[in-house]
Structure formats: structure tokens, C-alpha cells
Write an enzyme that holds these catalytic residues in place. Structure first.
Site, PDB file in Angstrom:
ATOM      1  N   PRO A  71      10.227   5.338  -1.067  1.00 59.30           N
ATOM      2  CA  PRO A  71       9.356   5.740  -2.200  1.00 59.30           C
ATOM      3  C   PRO A  71       9.010   4.212  -2.733  1.00 59.30           C
ATOM      4  O   PRO A  71      10.043   3.419  -3.019  1.00 59.30           O
ATOM      5  CB  PRO A  71      10.133   6.371  -3.222  1.00 59.30           C
ATOM      6  N   GLU A  72       7.888   3.981  -3.150  1.00 62.89           N
ATOM      7  CA  GLU A  72       7.411   2.551  -3.799  1.00 62.89           C
ATOM      8  C   GLU A  72       6.878   3.085  -5.138  1.00 62.89           C
ATOM      9  O   GLU A  72       7.027   4.117  -5.798  1.00 62.89           O
ATOM     10  CB  GLU A  72       6.335   1.929  -3.056  1.00 62.89           C
TER      11      GLU A  72
END
Length: 271
Positions: free
Chosen positions: A2-3
Site C-alpha cells: 500500500p502506498e
């Protein structure tokens, strides 16, 4: 992994369920995450959640007594569920609210974090050295140019450095550099002010669009309600090595930089 957009979508998803609500209890099923879960985490019980914020890829649930810091690690997800919802493998942590809802952290690799912080969280070692948020006025045109002077590292490496600016992870660095026409291997110090100013606006636009579309669906990411993000449909280079460039038709090249996949068009990103 996840960014920033995925974490911001998560923040937006959980906020309506926990903001101004009281914590009933915490359930820790696995103490050993990236760092051991804070021993005094039970102190959040009985506290009202006054704010749900994000700093870089950290979620911050603030109360009068302290701040609960959550990080999704490489493959973690947080979902809003009924507290009695059946457990799945790797469900390591529940934050139960008096409404009967719970935030449940699932993290197969256990690279995530669950920490209870006191005082000024911005001074904590995990947060104190972070660069500015890219979607704020603290990331203006001219900033990247000034920070890049005399830097010989490749621009993609420079752009992904959280001490320079937070949240421009591998997916969004690939996409932003493609749209800016900048080759990922170009030394950061060799890029002009004009090109940096254009890149700054592109980074903001790419991240904002990804948030609006719910993030990018990788095999490990879903939104807090379990629905997938849709920005993957917009990707122009990331994950497309060996395919045709959507602009010029040339074959996209894929290389490794810092152990991460970099995809670019040698024609559209000539320098």
C-alpha cells in the site's frame, strides 16, 4: 505494498466509523509485528477518537491521552467490521468501538505496526525526519529543484526518498516520470527547474487521481470496506514492461532500481 493513495483511501474509509467515537477495547492477537505492539496500548480503552489523520503511510488515531499509530506494512489491510465478524488467518488486531464496530488489521507478513504514542507524535523517530506531504502547500514548485542540486542519484530514487517528499512510492514514481517525460535513470541534479516544476504538478495530479479512484489494486490491497481500487486501469507504464507504449507504440523497457521494478519508454522519456 500500500502506498500513500491506498493509505489515504483507508483513512477516509475508517474516519466516519470511528471519529468522535469511544474505544471499548483493544484485542491484540499477535504481539510481534514489525516492532512489538506497545505494552501500554490498553490505555486507549475508554478514550474518544478526536481525529483520524495520515502522515506519509502512517495512520494516526488521536485521543486526549495519546495517539494510536497504525502502519499497513507490505501487505496489511484494515477493514471496518462488526466486532463479532468471524476471524480470518492473520487477523492480528482489533480496535473495538462502543458502537459495536471494529477496525481489524490483517497482516500476513507482519511488517505492519501498532504503536501507542504519547506527547507530540511529530517528534517521534518514525515521523520527525519525513519530508513534506505532496498534496499540500508544503510541496511547491521549486522545492524539488532546490533539494536536487548536486545530487547524482537517479531521479526515481530521489523522488521515492521519504526524506525529500513522502508517499511517492514505486507505482506513482513510475507513472509521474513517464508523464513528465523524464527517464528514471537521469541524475537528479541534472534536471532543470522547468522540468521539476512540471514534475511537481504531475506528482500531485497522479496521487490525487489515484485517491479519487480508490487506489491501485495490487494482490494485497483492498479498501477498508473490502472493495478494490480502480487506479490500476489508468497505469501507463507500471507493470507493463515489454508491452507497447500507450503514446508512441515503442516497447516499454523494464529495469531494476534499488530492487524495485522501473518501467519506462526510451522514446518518450529520452532524457
Amino acid at each position: 505494498m500500500p502506498e500513500l493513495p491506498e493509505v489515504e483511501v483507508c483513512r477516509q474509509g475508517i474516519e466516519p466509523h470511528v471519529l468522535n467515537q469511544t474505544v471499548d477495547k483493544v484485542i491484540v492477537r499477535n504481539q510481534q509485528m514489525r516492532w512489538p505492539v506497545s505494552e501500554d496500548i490498553d490505555e486507549v480503552q475508554g478514550e474518544e477518537i478526536l481525529a483520524v489523520e495520515r502522515r506519509a503511510k502512517y495512520l494516526l488515531l488521536k485521543t486526549v491521552k495519546g495517539t494510536l499509530l497504525l502502519h499497513l506494512g507490505m501487505s496489511g489491510t484494515i477493514r471496518v467490521i462488526d466486532k463479532a465478524f468471524p476471524l480470518k488467518k492473520h487477523d492480528h488486531f482489533d480496535l473495538v468501538i462502543t458502537t459495536g464496530k471494529a477496525l481489524r488489521l490483517n497482516d500476513p507478513r507482519r511488517f505492519g505496526a501498532i504503536l501507542w504514542l504519547k506527547g507530540d507524535v511529530s517528534a517521534h523517530p518514525l515521523l520527525s525526519a519525513l519530508g513534506p506531504e505532496p498534496l499540500t502547500d508544503n510541496f511547491p514548485q521549486g522545492y524539488l529543484y532546490e533539494k536536487s542540486r548536486n545530487k547524482s542519484v537517479p531521479i526515481k530514487t530521489f523522488l521515492m526518498n521519504n526524506h525529500i517528499v513522502v508517499g511517492v512510492g514505486n507505482i506513482y514514481a513510475n507513472e509521474s516520470l513517464f508523464q513528465a517525460g523524464i527517464r528514471p535513470t537521469t541524475p537528479a541534479g541534472k534536471i532543470s527547474r522547468k522540468r521539476y516544476d512540471a514534475l511537481t504538478l504531475i506528482v500531485k495530479d497522479v496521487l490525487a487521481k489515484a485517491i479519487k479512484q480508490g487506489g491501485t489494486t495490487l494482490k494485497d490491497f483492498t479498501q477498508s470496506d473490502g472493495k478494490p481500487g480502480y487506479f490500476a486501469q489508468e497505469l501507463q507504464v507500471y507493470g507493463r514492461g515489454g508491452e507497447d507504449c500507450v503514446v508512441c507504440g515503442s516497447t516499454l523497457k523494464e529495469i531494476k532500481q534499488g530492487g524495485r521494478a522501473t518501467v519506462y519508454c526510451s522514446k518518450c522519456q529520452a532524457r
